[in-house]
Design a protein around this motif. Structure first.
Motif, PDB file in Angstrom:
ATOM      1  N   GLN A  18       0.827  -1.303   0.021  1.00  0.00           N
ATOM      2  CA  GLN A  18      -0.052   0.010   0.179  1.00  0.00           C
ATOM      3  C   GLN A  18       0.824   1.170  -0.155  1.00  0.00           C
ATOM      4  N   TYR A  19       0.568   2.267  -0.730  1.00  0.00           N
ATOM      5  CA  TYR A  19       1.177   3.457  -0.627  1.00  0.00           C
ATOM      6  C   TYR A  19       0.859   4.460  -0.295  1.00  0.00           C
ATOM      7  N   ALA A  37      10.711   7.456  -5.090  1.00  0.00           N
ATOM      8  CA  ALA A  37      10.140   8.665  -5.830  1.00  0.00           C
ATOM      9  C   ALA A  37      10.088   9.633  -4.741  1.00  0.00           C
ATOM     10  N   GLU A  38      10.674  10.890  -5.329  1.00  0.00           N
ATOM     11  CA  GLU A  38      10.413  12.162  -4.257  1.00  0.00           C
ATOM     12  C   GLU A  38      10.161  13.393  -5.209  1.00  0.00           C
ATOM     13  N   GLU A  43       3.493  15.784  -7.072  1.00  0.00           N
ATOM     14  CA  GLU A  43       4.165  14.780  -7.967  1.00  0.00           C
ATOM     15  C   GLU A  43       4.178  13.373  -7.590  1.00  0.00           C
ATOM     16  N   CYS A  44       4.375  13.311  -6.064  1.00  0.00           N
ATOM     17  CA  CYS A  44       4.175  11.970  -5.556  1.00  0.00           C
ATOM     18  C   CYS A  44       2.836  11.152  -5.719  1.00  0.00           C
ATOM     19  N   GLY A  49      -0.519   7.306  -8.378  1.00  0.00           N
ATOM     20  CA  GLY A  49      -1.515   6.865  -9.187  1.00  0.00           C
ATOM     21  C   GLY A  49      -1.105   6.176 -10.230  1.00  0.00           C
ATOM     22  N   LYS A  50      -0.014   6.193 -10.830  1.00  0.00           N
ATOM     23  CA  LYS A  50       0.478   5.352 -11.996  1.00  0.00           C
ATOM     24  C   LYS A  50       0.987   3.918 -11.643  1.00  0.00           C
ATOM     25  N   VAL A  51       1.430   3.926 -10.334  1.00  0.00           N
ATOM     26  CA  VAL A  51       1.955   2.652  -9.910  1.00  0.00           C
ATOM     27  C   VAL A  51       1.252   1.806  -9.322  1.00  0.00           C
ATOM     28  N   TRP A  52       0.298   2.349  -8.457  1.00  0.00           N
ATOM     29  CA  TRP A  52      -0.746   1.662  -7.424  1.00  0.00           C
ATOM     30  C   TRP A  52      -1.984   1.327  -8.274  1.00  0.00           C
TER      31      TRP A  52
END
Length: 68
Positions: A18-19, A37-38, A43-44, A49-52
């Motif tokens: 979970q992110y 990612a930072e 941006e985070c 939204g793209k990876v989870w």
């Protein structure tokens, strides 16, 4: 204090895959690990939204796959 856009955030992930985001200046809470990612808050969130893409916890995904 840490919901401002003028500080850097990092993307974090727990063992259930979970992110979330966490302010860079703060130590990570137990059970969470830096994902890599930072950037700004937005941006985070965009990265998450793209990876989870599957919001189910990893343990649930595993149980459901075993039931098939």
């Amino acid at each position: 204090m840490f919901d401002r856009d003028d500080i850097s955030y990092r993307v974090v992930r727990n063992d259930e895959e979970q992110y979330s985001i966490w302010p860079v200046p703060r130590d990570l809470p137990a059970g969470w690990h830096a994902e890599g990612a930072e950037g700004t808050r937005q941006e985070c969130l965009d990265h998450i939204g793209k990876v989870w893409t599957d919001m189910r916890p990893a343990s649930l995904r595993l149980r459901m796959a075993e039931a098939d």
